[in-house]
Motif scaffolding. Structure first.
Motif, PDB file in Angstrom:
ATOM      1  N   ALA A 156       0.836  -1.203   0.000  1.00 53.65           N
ATOM      2  CA  ALA A 156       0.000   0.000   0.000  1.00 53.65           C
ATOM      3  C   ALA A 156       0.874   1.258   0.000  1.00 53.65           C
ATOM      4  CB  ALA A 156      -0.938  -0.010   1.204  1.00 53.65           C
ATOM      5  N   THR A 157       2.029   1.184   0.676  1.00 52.29           N
ATOM      6  CA  THR A 157       2.955   2.322   0.689  1.00 52.29           C
ATOM      7  C   THR A 157       3.430   2.639  -0.715  1.00 52.29           C
ATOM      8  OG1 THR A 157       3.706   1.721   2.907  1.00 52.29           O
ATOM      9  CG2 THR A 157       5.116   3.194   1.645  1.00 52.29           C
ATOM     10  N   ALA A 158       3.796   1.611  -1.490  1.00 51.99           N
ATOM     11  CA  ALA A 158       4.262   1.818  -2.860  1.00 51.99           C
ATOM     12  C   ALA A 158       3.145   2.369  -3.739  1.00 51.99           C
ATOM     13  CB  ALA A 158       4.793   0.504  -3.427  1.00 51.99           C
ATOM     14  N   ILE A 159       1.931   1.902  -3.527  1.00 52.75           N
ATOM     15  CA  ILE A 159       0.802   2.393  -4.321  1.00 52.75           C
ATOM     16  C   ILE A 159       0.526   3.861  -4.015  1.00 52.75           C
ATOM     17  CG2 ILE A 159      -1.697   2.174  -4.638  1.00 52.75           C
ATOM     18  CD1 ILE A 159      -1.311  -0.863  -4.317  1.00 52.75           C
ATOM     19  N   ARG A 160       0.601   4.235  -2.741  1.00 52.80           N
ATOM     20  CA  ARG A 160       0.407   5.645  -2.393  1.00 52.80           C
ATOM     21  C   ARG A 160       1.498   6.513  -3.010  1.00 52.80           C
ATOM     22  NH1 ARG A 160      -0.778   3.181   2.595  1.00 52.80           N
ATOM     23  NH2 ARG A 160       1.194   3.856   3.542  1.00 52.80           N
ATOM     24  N   ALA A 161       2.719   5.980  -3.077  1.00 54.40           N
ATOM     25  CA  ALA A 161       3.822   6.727  -3.705  1.00 54.40           C
ATOM     26  C   ALA A 161       3.551   6.916  -5.192  1.00 54.40           C
ATOM     27  CB  ALA A 161       5.143   5.991  -3.488  1.00 54.40           C
ATOM     28  N   LEU A 162       3.034   5.891  -5.855  1.00 48.74           N
ATOM     29  CA  LEU A 162       2.693   6.016  -7.273  1.00 48.74           C
ATOM     30  C   LEU A 162       1.661   7.123  -7.487  1.00 48.74           C
ATOM     31  CD1 LEU A 162       2.376   2.303  -8.485  1.00 48.74           C
ATOM     32  CD2 LEU A 162       4.118   3.951  -9.162  1.00 48.74           C
ATOM     33  N   LEU A 163       0.659   7.156  -6.630  1.00 49.06           N
ATOM     34  CA  LEU A 163      -0.393   8.162  -6.761  1.00 49.06           C
ATOM     35  C   LEU A 163       0.158   9.566  -6.555  1.00 49.06           C
ATOM     36  CD1 LEU A 163      -3.225   6.250  -4.898  1.00 49.06           C
ATOM     37  CD2 LEU A 163      -3.232   6.901  -7.313  1.00 49.06           C
ATOM     38  N   GLN A 164       1.091   9.722  -5.622  1.00 51.25           N
ATOM     39  CA  GLN A 164       1.709  11.026  -5.395  1.00 51.25           C
ATOM     40  C   GLN A 164       2.507  11.471  -6.612  1.00 51.25           C
ATOM     41  OE1 GLN A 164       3.954  10.627  -1.748  1.00 51.25           O
ATOM     42  NE2 GLN A 164       2.206  11.227  -0.487  1.00 51.25           N
ATOM     43  N   GLU A 165       3.043  10.501  -7.346  1.00 54.41           N
ATOM     44  CA  GLU A 165       3.818  10.812  -8.554  1.00 54.41           C
ATOM     45  C   GLU A 165       2.932  11.012  -9.777  1.00 54.41           C
ATOM     46  OE1 GLU A 165       6.283   7.403  -8.821  1.00 54.41           O
ATOM     47  OE2 GLU A 165       7.432   7.866  -6.992  1.00 54.41           O
ATOM     48  N   GLY A 166       1.624  10.788  -9.610  1.00 50.93           N
ATOM     49  CA  GLY A 166       0.709  10.917 -10.732  1.00 50.93           C
ATOM     50  C   GLY A 166       0.651   9.689 -11.614  1.00 50.93           C
ATOM     51  N   ALA A 167       1.215   8.568 -11.151  1.00 50.46           N
ATOM     52  CA  ALA A 167       1.211   7.327 -11.924  1.00 50.46           C
ATOM     53  C   ALA A 167      -0.005   6.477 -11.542  1.00 50.46           C
ATOM     54  CB  ALA A 167       2.493   6.545 -11.668  1.00 50.46           C
ATOM     55  N   SER A 168      -0.342   5.545 -12.407  1.00 44.87           N
ATOM     56  CA  SER A 168      -1.505   4.691 -12.179  1.00 44.87           C
ATOM     57  C   SER A 168      -1.108   3.420 -11.416  1.00 44.87           C
ATOM     58  CB  SER A 168      -2.142   4.289 -13.503  1.00 44.87           C
ATOM     59  OG  SER A 168      -3.140   3.309 -13.299  1.00 44.87           O
ATOM     60  N   PRO A 169      -1.893   3.043 -10.400  1.00 46.18           N
ATOM     61  CA  PRO A 169      -1.639   1.787  -9.685  1.00 46.18           C
ATOM     62  C   PRO A 169      -2.459   0.634 -10.246  1.00 46.18           C
ATOM     63  CG  PRO A 169      -3.237   3.066  -8.468  1.00 46.18           C
ATOM     64  CD  PRO A 169      -2.930   3.842  -9.737  1.00 46.18           C
ATOM     65  N   ALA A 170      -2.916   0.753 -11.485  1.00 51.22           N
ATOM     66  CA  ALA A 170      -3.856  -0.219 -12.049  1.00 51.22           C
ATOM     67  C   ALA A 170      -3.343  -1.647 -12.007  1.00 51.22           C
ATOM     68  CB  ALA A 170      -4.199   0.172 -13.495  1.00 51.22           C
ATOM     69  N   ASP A 171      -2.025  -1.839 -12.154  1.00 52.97           N
ATOM     70  CA  ASP A 171      -1.470  -3.195 -12.170  1.00 52.97           C
ATOM     71  C   ASP A 171      -1.556  -3.871 -10.806  1.00 52.97           C
ATOM     72  OD1 ASP A 171      -0.821  -2.907 -14.820  1.00 52.97           O
ATOM     73  OD2 ASP A 171       1.272  -2.376 -14.445  1.00 52.97           O
ATOM     74  N   TYR A 172      -1.758  -3.098  -9.751  1.00 52.19           N
ATOM     75  CA  TYR A 172      -1.634  -3.631  -8.394  1.00 52.19           C
ATOM     76  C   TYR A 172      -2.948  -3.646  -7.609  1.00 52.19           C
ATOM     77  CZ  TYR A 172       3.028  -2.232  -9.827  1.00 52.19           C
ATOM     78  OH  TYR A 172       4.191  -2.057 -10.554  1.00 52.19           O
ATOM     79  N   MET A 173      -4.041  -3.197  -8.255  1.00 50.36           N
ATOM     80  CA  MET A 173      -5.326  -3.121  -7.572  1.00 50.36           C
ATOM     81  C   MET A 173      -6.403  -3.836  -8.382  1.00 50.36           C
ATOM     82  SD  MET A 173      -5.354   0.883  -6.303  1.00 50.36           S
ATOM     83  CE  MET A 173      -6.961   0.696  -5.493  1.00 50.36           C
ATOM     84  N   PRO A 174      -7.351  -4.497  -7.706  1.00 56.84           N
ATOM     85  CA  PRO A 174      -8.487  -5.058  -8.459  1.00 56.84           C
ATOM     86  C   PRO A 174      -9.299  -3.936  -9.081  1.00 56.84           C
ATOM     87  CG  PRO A 174      -8.875  -5.202  -6.087  1.00 56.84           C
ATOM     88  CD  PRO A 174      -7.455  -4.750  -6.262  1.00 56.84           C
ATOM     89  N   GLY A 175      -9.987  -4.241 -10.170  1.00 57.16           N
ATOM     90  CA  GLY A 175     -10.692  -3.214 -10.922  1.00 57.16           C
ATOM     91  C   GLY A 175     -11.707  -2.440 -10.114  1.00 57.16           C
ATOM     92  N   TYR A 176     -12.471  -3.133  -9.252  1.00 59.43           N
ATOM     93  CA  TYR A 176     -13.501  -2.442  -8.474  1.00 59.43           C
ATOM     94  C   TYR A 176     -12.880  -1.449  -7.500  1.00 59.43           C
ATOM     95  CZ  TYR A 176     -12.295  -6.257  -5.249  1.00 59.43           C
ATOM     96  OH  TYR A 176     -11.610  -7.157  -4.460  1.00 59.43           O
ATOM     97  N   ALA A 177     -11.743  -1.802  -6.908  1.00 51.55           N
ATOM     98  CA  ALA A 177     -11.078  -0.892  -5.975  1.00 51.55           C
ATOM     99  C   ALA A 177     -10.513   0.323  -6.712  1.00 51.55           C
ATOM    100  CB  ALA A 177      -9.969  -1.615  -5.219  1.00 51.55           C
ATOM    101  N   LEU A 178      -9.958   0.089  -7.902  1.00 46.64           N
ATOM    102  CA  LEU A 178      -9.423   1.195  -8.698  1.00 46.64           C
ATOM    103  C   LEU A 178     -10.544   2.137  -9.119  1.00 46.64           C
ATOM    104  CD1 LEU A 178      -6.808   2.298  -9.997  1.00 46.64           C
ATOM    105  CD2 LEU A 178      -7.405   0.994 -12.051  1.00 46.64           C
TER     106      LEU A 178
END
Length: 421
Positions: free
Chosen positions: A224-246
């Motif tokens: 979850a820490t890495a995913i939050r870092a991706l979001l702060q960078e403006g990148a998509s976490p799509a590869d790491y989250m189920p579709g409904y959560a995204l």
């Protein structure tokens, strides 16, 4: 009907959580799952990325039958009291048969004997812990080292026939305690013993990246820490989250309800830090050892105030980021030391707050209302309790950081029913 308990934050819910959930159902043989989840603020002292309602929706879409809120007074505590509060809720529900958690160890062989020893907190453990803290060691490292030493002394002094202490080298105990998931899992086991609970503990190996590892290209599991870092960078976490959560995350972002971080709260926090004299700050939880004066000194030295800059200025070998973030959360929410003594925390949560349930969880909720040893709360207006008042306050403070908070968001705990799927 067998029911498994899971303690989580889902900040945000990702593929690793889905794996853990499916393994929880498989290993426990449970047909139903109850999740105890932190609310607006998490155990590491950070504001949650999105609201507790949105994260509850994610959990229900994943398959959880019932989601309960861990009171903020426990959610913002070190592992010992975070675990105690969460386990106490599962025990009080009266419907949970097993508790499953992720760990680096992947088995209970090392953790169970440690929990038996540490549940009583021997005098030698407390003395060693105090000694290490006085030397400036951060609490997690000090506790792990003190616990391993206590286990070593117990093992060396025990007769060979003592069945309570299986063969486990103290070096292995110390190594096990270095894993953050092992350490938290150990505190779940300790809480079960202190509560005299009949809930059966189980563990599943943690998969993929570690807590501090960055998201790896081509992988499907990231922390979850890495995913939050991706979001702060403006990148998509799509590869790491189920579709409904995204989809839920995107919806909240489009509505201006996230993603939130500490800097979303910099204005109200700065106001409190500047308007409260040091002697008042020192009454708040986590403001210890002269930190009230250090706060003023660091703020005065910042050209531009940011919470990340404040934390960097406060950080030292003695003060971890986690400890400092919890302190700032307590300042933001006005949590006093008097409200959060060990004696009061040991009393456990005073109610069971239902955040949401699936249609399949209706029968489970009905059963819990009959068996629970605490009031089951679907509408906060029906119960007066200091812990619940702090939960409602925390949710309002959190919602105030939205882009354009409306009445329904600021007072959502009163105006909105539990999430239902």
């Amino acid at each position: 009907m067998p029911t498994v308990g899971i303690i989580a934050e889902y900040n945000p819910l990702h593929n690793g959580h889905v794996h853990h959930f499916l393994e929880a159902k498989r290993l426990s043989g449970a047909e139903r799952a109850v999740v105890v989840m932190s609310g607006p603020f998490t155990q590491r002292g950070e504001p949650a990325l999105i609201s507790k309602r949105a994260r509850t929706e994610m959990a229900l879409m994943m398959g959880a039958d019932l989601v309960l809120e861990l009171p903020v007074g426990y959610a913002l505590q070190p592992a010992e009291w975070f675990a105690y509060g969460a386990v106490a809720l599962l025990e009080a529900s009266g419907v949970v048969d097993s508790l499953i958690f992720g760990s680096e160890a992947g088995s209970l062989d090392e953790l169970l004997p440690l929990s038996r020893l540490l549940a009583d907190e021997s005098g030698s453990l407390k003395a060693e812990l105090r000694r290490r803290l006085a030397l400036g060691e951060p609490f997690p490292a000090a506790y792990s080292a003190a616990a391993a030493q206590a286990f070593r002394r117990e093992a060396e002094g025990a007769p060979e026939t003592d069945a309570a202490l299986p063969v486990l080298a103290w070096e292995a105990a110390e190594s096990a305690l270095r894993g953050p998931n092992n350490s938290l899992g150990l505190h779940y086991l300790i809480a079960l013993r202190r509560l005299g609970s009949g809930i059966k503990p189980l563990t599943v190996p943690r998969l993929g990246a570690g807590f501090h590892d960055p998201a790896a290209p081509g992988a499907t599991i990231a922390s979850a820490t890495a995913i939050r870092a991706l979001l702060q960078e403006g990148a998509s976490p799509a590869d790491y989250m189920p579709g409904y959560a995204l989809d839920i995350l995107k919806r909240e972002q489009a509505a201006g309800r996230g993603p939130l971080s500490w800097d979303s709260f910099k204005s109200p926090l700065l106001h409190l830090l500047l308007s409260r004299p040091p002697e008042e700050l020192s009454l708040l939880l986590g403001v210890d050892e002269g930190l009230e004066h250090r706060l003023a000194k660091v703020i005065a030295g910042l050209d531009v105030f940011t919470v990340s800059g404040l934390l960097a200025g406060l950080k030292s070998k003695r003060y971890t980021y986690t400890r400092l973030q919890r302190m700032l959360a307590h300042i933001l929410l006005g949590h006093s030391k008097d409200e959060n003594t060990s004696g009061k925390l040991a009393q456990g949560p005073g109610y069971i707050r239902v955040l949401g349930f699936r249609s399949s969880g209706r029968e489970l909720l009905k059963e819990m209302k009959q068996k629970a040893s605490l009031p089951v709360v679907l509408s906060p207006s029906r119960l007066q309790h200091p812990q619940l008042s702090r939960d409602i306050q925390a949710a309002s403070v959190y919602a105030a950081a939205f882009a354009s908070p409306d009445r329904g968001e600021l007072y959502g705990d009163y105006l909105k029913p539990p999430v239902m799927i």
